[in-house]
Design an enzyme around this catalytic site. Structure first.
Site, mmCIF file in Angstrom:
data_model
loop_
_atom_site.group_PDB
_atom_site.id
_atom_site.type_symbol
_atom_site.label_atom_id
_atom_site.label_comp_id
_atom_site.label_asym_id
_atom_site.label_seq_id
_atom_site.Cartn_x
_atom_site.Cartn_y
_atom_site.Cartn_z
ATOM 1 C CB SER A 224 39.557 45.827 80.117
ATOM 2 O OG SER A 224 39.486 47.150 80.623
ATOM 3 C CE1 TYR A 237 35.537 46.863 76.137
ATOM 4 C CE2 TYR A 237 36.464 47.639 78.211
ATOM 5 C CZ TYR A 237 36.629 47.158 76.924
ATOM 6 O OH TYR A 237 37.906 46.959 76.437
#
Length: 338
Positions: A224, A237
């Site tokens: 990501s 995350y």
């Protein structure tokens, strides 16, 4: 005389500075007016994609693609397969929806049989299977289970090899994402689950898959942009995605002698169930607005990167790459939850 000359020079310089300032101020006002006049996002694809504002919505985890409005676009009808993955077998975690689903469809269109690991969204998984089998004419194996369980990961790989005849491509795509606005609010349980899903899951699957991979095989991790620049409300995350980036690069070198390539794709904001299941409903309309294209990506816009990296036809000399697919040249100030 010299003093008057210096004063005159300073006055002239000051007037030039203020003249330039006035010109820039006028230009700024013009740009602001033009910016306000613009509506929606930039269209750069083969077909038109939804633009902001997206409808307000929120889902219970893990989220269902069938209940998102508008439905994520994953079929990519303009994409023409050319046998880049002919008769190969791919295992994709989180392949029931979102980016994983779009990747599964394109892999099948390129000639691969696909095993899909998913947690709970039976209806999404079944829809994906039907598309792969009915439209793409390839085999699709659905495997329901939890990637945080090492024994399940081993069984998923074994079942894939047994029922589809081997394993050539592993895509570690399953992820857990839930925001926390401060470190004080991030519990140990929350932190642990994010790492167990995003990092340990990839570790478990990769370790189980390695004995079955061979020269020319490929591992692709879904990272990501948060793993590159960080996201203040996604501390855990972001950390897991940064770990995956490092794991990708280290493993690429580790497996190079065996002819197994390891890469990662780092998407920016992408319209999938992951986000309405995390973001508050009132925040969803702005999702992706800080990218250069002022809109979130659709899964079908991200999926071709996986084909490129997976195929020995296009990616044979690429390993250790973290490929950003982020809708522009962005950084920490434009980072979005992805």
């Amino acid at each position: 005389m010299a003093t008057k000359s210096r004063i005159s020079a300073r006055t002239a310089t000051l007037e030039k500075q203020r003249k330039i300032q006035a010109e820039v101020d006028r230009a700024d006002k013009k740009h602001q007016a033009e910016k306000k006049a613009k509506r929606g996002g930039i269209q750069t694809g083969a077909r038109k994609y939804p633009v902001n504002p997206m409808p307000k919505q929120h889902q219970q985890k893990p989220g269902l693609e069938s209940e998102i409005e508008p439905r994520p676009m994953f079929r990519n009808p303009a994409y023409r397969g050319s046998g880049k993955l002919e008769d190969m077998v791919a295992l994709i975690t989180g392949g029931d929806s979102g980016i994983g689903r779009a990747v599964a469809v394109l892999f099948a269109r390129e000639g691969a049989d696909v095993a899909i690991v998913y947690l709970a969204a039976d209806s999404d998984a079944e829809e994906t299977r039907q598309i792969i089998e009915d439209e793409e004419k390839r085999r699709c194996l659905l495997i329901r289970g939890d990637v945080t369980d090492q024994s399940f990961c081993k069984k998923a790989v074994e079942r894939t090899v047994k029922e589809l005849g081997g394993l050539d491509i592993l895509v570690n795509n399953a992820a857990f994402q839930e925001h926390a606005e401060s470190l004080d609010e991030l519990t140990e349980e929350h932190f642990d689950l994010t790492f167990k899903t995003n990092v340990y899951g990839a570790f478990y699957l990769t370790k189980a898959a390695l004995p079955h991979l061979k020269q020319g095989s490929s591992i692709i991790n879904t990272s990501s942009e948060t793993g590159i620049w960080g996201e203040p409300s996604l501390l855990d995350y972001s950390a897991t995605k940064g770990a995956l980036n490092a794991f990708t690069k280290a493993l690429a070198t580790n497996l190079a002698d065996r002819g197994i390539r390891v890469n990662a794709v780092a998407p920016g904001p992408t319209w999938t169930p992951l986000n309405p299941a995390d973001r508050a409903a009132e925040k969803v309309p702005k999702f992706g607005e800080k990218t250069a294209f002022r809109r979130p990506a659709q899964p079908e816009e991200v999926a071709p990167a996986y084909v490129y990296l997976a195929s020995p036809v296009t990616g044979s000399y690429i390993t250790g790459l973290v490929l950003p697919v982020v809708g522009g040249v962005t950084g920490a100030l434009t980072s979005q939850k992805s």
